[in-house]
Design a protein around this motif. Structure first.
Motif, PDB file in Angstrom:
ATOM      1  N   ILE A  23      38.837  65.268  43.466  1.00 61.83           N
ATOM      2  CA  ILE A  23      39.147  65.921  43.190  1.00 61.83           C
ATOM      3  C   ILE A  23      38.182  66.684  41.413  1.00 61.83           C
ATOM      4  CG2 ILE A  23      40.717  67.424  42.238  1.00 61.83           C
ATOM      5  CD1 ILE A  23      42.942  66.046  43.814  1.00 61.83           C
ATOM      6  N   VAL A  24      37.814  67.287  41.686  1.00 66.65           N
ATOM      7  CA  VAL A  24      36.224  67.295  40.090  1.00 66.65           C
ATOM      8  C   VAL A  24      36.159  69.289  39.408  1.00 66.65           C
ATOM      9  CG1 VAL A  24      34.664  65.819  41.704  1.00 66.65           C
ATOM     10  CG2 VAL A  24      34.698  67.664  41.568  1.00 66.65           C
ATOM     11  N   ASN A  25      35.431  68.779  38.440  1.00 60.18           N
ATOM     12  CA  ASN A  25      35.391  69.857  37.257  1.00 60.18           C
ATOM     13  C   ASN A  25      33.710  70.302  37.740  1.00 60.18           C
ATOM     14  OD1 ASN A  25      35.238  71.371  35.144  1.00 60.18           O
ATOM     15  ND2 ASN A  25      36.501  70.365  33.801  1.00 60.18           N
ATOM     16  N   PRO A  26      34.273  72.118  37.690  1.00 59.37           N
ATOM     17  CA  PRO A  26      32.906  72.915  38.825  1.00 59.37           C
ATOM     18  C   PRO A  26      31.779  72.508  37.150  1.00 59.37           C
ATOM     19  CG  PRO A  26      34.905  74.243  37.869  1.00 59.37           C
ATOM     20  CD  PRO A  26      35.758  72.989  37.756  1.00 59.37           C
ATOM     21  N   ALA A  27      32.184  72.092  36.119  1.00 59.22           N
ATOM     22  CA  ALA A  27      31.647  72.531  35.020  1.00 59.22           C
ATOM     23  C   ALA A  27      29.580  72.073  35.362  1.00 59.22           C
ATOM     24  CB  ALA A  27      32.187  72.162  33.442  1.00 59.22           C
ATOM     25  N   SER A  28      30.394  70.497  35.655  1.00 58.26           N
ATOM     26  CA  SER A  28      28.732  70.056  35.737  1.00 58.26           C
ATOM     27  C   SER A  28      27.765  70.813  36.216  1.00 58.26           C
ATOM     28  CB  SER A  28      28.677  68.928  35.594  1.00 58.26           C
ATOM     29  OG  SER A  28      28.955  68.407  37.077  1.00 58.26           O
ATOM     30  N   SER A  29      25.940  70.912  35.903  1.00 58.33           N
ATOM     31  CA  SER A  29      25.528  70.821  36.583  1.00 58.33           C
ATOM     32  C   SER A  29      25.402  70.899  38.633  1.00 58.33           C
ATOM     33  CB  SER A  29      23.676  70.927  36.366  1.00 58.33           C
ATOM     34  OG  SER A  29      23.832  72.154  35.160  1.00 58.33           O
ATOM     35  N   ARG A  54      38.298  76.378  38.661  1.00 59.35           N
ATOM     36  CA  ARG A  54      39.084  75.169  37.894  1.00 59.35           C
ATOM     37  C   ARG A  54      38.828  73.955  38.237  1.00 59.35           C
ATOM     38  NH1 ARG A  54      43.657  78.404  34.699  1.00 59.35           N
ATOM     39  NH2 ARG A  54      42.270  79.789  33.000  1.00 59.35           N
ATOM     40  N   SER A  55      38.557  74.153  39.428  1.00 54.17           N
ATOM     41  CA  SER A  55      38.475  72.487  40.234  1.00 54.17           C
ATOM     42  C   SER A  55      37.374  72.584  41.527  1.00 54.17           C
ATOM     43  CB  SER A  55      39.547  72.090  40.419  1.00 54.17           C
ATOM     44  OG  SER A  55      40.327  72.451  41.388  1.00 54.17           O
ATOM     45  N   ILE A  56      37.254  71.744  41.932  1.00 54.98           N
ATOM     46  CA  ILE A  56      36.204  71.252  43.075  1.00 54.98           C
ATOM     47  C   ILE A  56      36.825  70.644  43.346  1.00 54.98           C
ATOM     48  CG2 ILE A  56      34.168  71.197  44.750  1.00 54.98           C
ATOM     49  CD1 ILE A  56      32.936  72.747  41.663  1.00 54.98           C
ATOM     50  N   ILE A  57      37.336  70.269  45.034  1.00 54.46           N
ATOM     51  CA  ILE A  57      38.010  69.237  45.984  1.00 54.46           C
ATOM     52  C   ILE A  57      36.998  68.692  47.056  1.00 54.46           C
ATOM     53  CG2 ILE A  57      39.441  69.158  47.779  1.00 54.46           C
ATOM     54  CD1 ILE A  57      40.542  71.332  44.774  1.00 54.46           C
ATOM     55  N   ILE A  58      36.316  67.578  46.795  1.00 54.50           N
ATOM     56  CA  ILE A  58      35.345  67.192  48.215  1.00 54.50           C
ATOM     57  C   ILE A  58      36.862  66.446  49.072  1.00 54.50           C
ATOM     58  CG2 ILE A  58      33.600  66.144  48.809  1.00 54.50           C
ATOM     59  CD1 ILE A  58      33.068  66.388  45.944  1.00 54.50           C
ATOM     60  N   THR A  59      36.618  66.383  50.395  1.00 44.62           N
ATOM     61  CA  THR A  59      36.930  66.619  52.065  1.00 44.62           C
ATOM     62  C   THR A  59      35.639  64.970  52.322  1.00 44.62           C
ATOM     63  OG1 THR A  59      36.259  67.784  53.239  1.00 44.62           O
ATOM     64  CG2 THR A  59      38.107  68.275  52.177  1.00 44.62           C
ATOM     65  N   LEU A  70      43.672  73.309  37.434  1.00 42.82           N
ATOM     66  CA  LEU A  70      42.808  72.611  36.759  1.00 42.82           C
ATOM     67  C   LEU A  70      42.536  71.194  37.555  1.00 42.82           C
ATOM     68  CD1 LEU A  70      44.042  72.856  33.651  1.00 42.82           C
ATOM     69  CD2 LEU A  70      42.056  73.693  33.791  1.00 42.82           C
ATOM     70  N   PRO A  71      42.490  70.534  37.427  1.00 41.25           N
ATOM     71  CA  PRO A  71      41.859  69.447  38.417  1.00 41.25           C
ATOM     72  C   PRO A  71      43.389  68.314  37.921  1.00 41.25           C
ATOM     73  CG  PRO A  71      39.589  69.283  37.377  1.00 41.25           C
ATOM     74  CD  PRO A  71      40.440  70.179  37.108  1.00 41.25           C
ATOM     75  N   ASP A  72      43.377  68.176  36.516  1.00 35.98           N
ATOM     76  CA  ASP A  72      44.406  67.292  36.776  1.00 35.98           C
ATOM     77  C   ASP A  72      45.429  67.789  36.647  1.00 35.98           C
ATOM     78  OD1 ASP A  72      43.128  65.777  34.031  1.00 35.98           O
ATOM     79  OD2 ASP A  72      43.443  67.559  32.140  1.00 35.98           O
ATOM     80  N   THR A  73      45.823  68.741  36.964  1.00 35.45           N
ATOM     81  CA  THR A  73      47.330  68.664  37.911  1.00 35.45           C
ATOM     82  C   THR A  73      47.309  68.713  39.423  1.00 35.45           C
ATOM     83  OG1 THR A  73      47.126  70.861  36.023  1.00 35.45           O
ATOM     84  CG2 THR A  73      48.583  71.976  38.232  1.00 35.45           C
ATOM     85  N   LEU A  74      45.660  68.568  40.032  1.00 34.44           N
ATOM     86  CA  LEU A  74      46.032  68.771  41.143  1.00 34.44           C
ATOM     87  C   LEU A  74      46.175  67.140  41.460  1.00 34.44           C
ATOM     88  CD1 LEU A  74      43.092  71.049  42.600  1.00 34.44           C
ATOM     89  CD2 LEU A  74      45.293  71.083  42.594  1.00 34.44           C
TER      90      LEU A  74
END
Length: 86
Positions: A23-29, A54-59, A70-74
């Motif tokens: 679970i990552v933050n989407p802000a980076s390039s 606000r977040s990206i989930i990779i499976t 938010l990633p913290d919440t997830l």
């Protein structure tokens, strides 16, 4: 038989907890490129319901899921599911 656990991504959307790799933050390039590549390859799932990502989930199947939570919440929800298993 073990029951599958789900993580609430918000707005009635869920993902199987055992399939989540990160679970990552989407802000980076690099995360923006990951999102664009997944969309081009048909691996993107948008679970934001039209809200800001606000977040990206990779499976483990290499699908990329966008969430408005938010990633913290997830991460807390993910940890709570693991605690419930113990």
């Amino acid at each position: 038989m073990q029951r599958e656990r789900f993580i609430n991504l918000g707005f009635g959307n869920f993902v199987v907890a055992s399939r989540v790799v990160s679970i990552v933050n989407p802000a980076s390039s690099p995360m923006r490129r990951l999102r664009e590549d997944a969309k081009a390859e048909g691996r993107l799932v948008d679970a934001t319901q039209g809200r800001k990502t606000r977040s990206i989930i990779i499976t483990d199947s290499n699908h990329v899921i966008l969430s408005a939570i938010l990633p913290d919440t997830l991460g807390q929800r993910f940890a709570q599911e693991e605690d419930d298993d113990a």
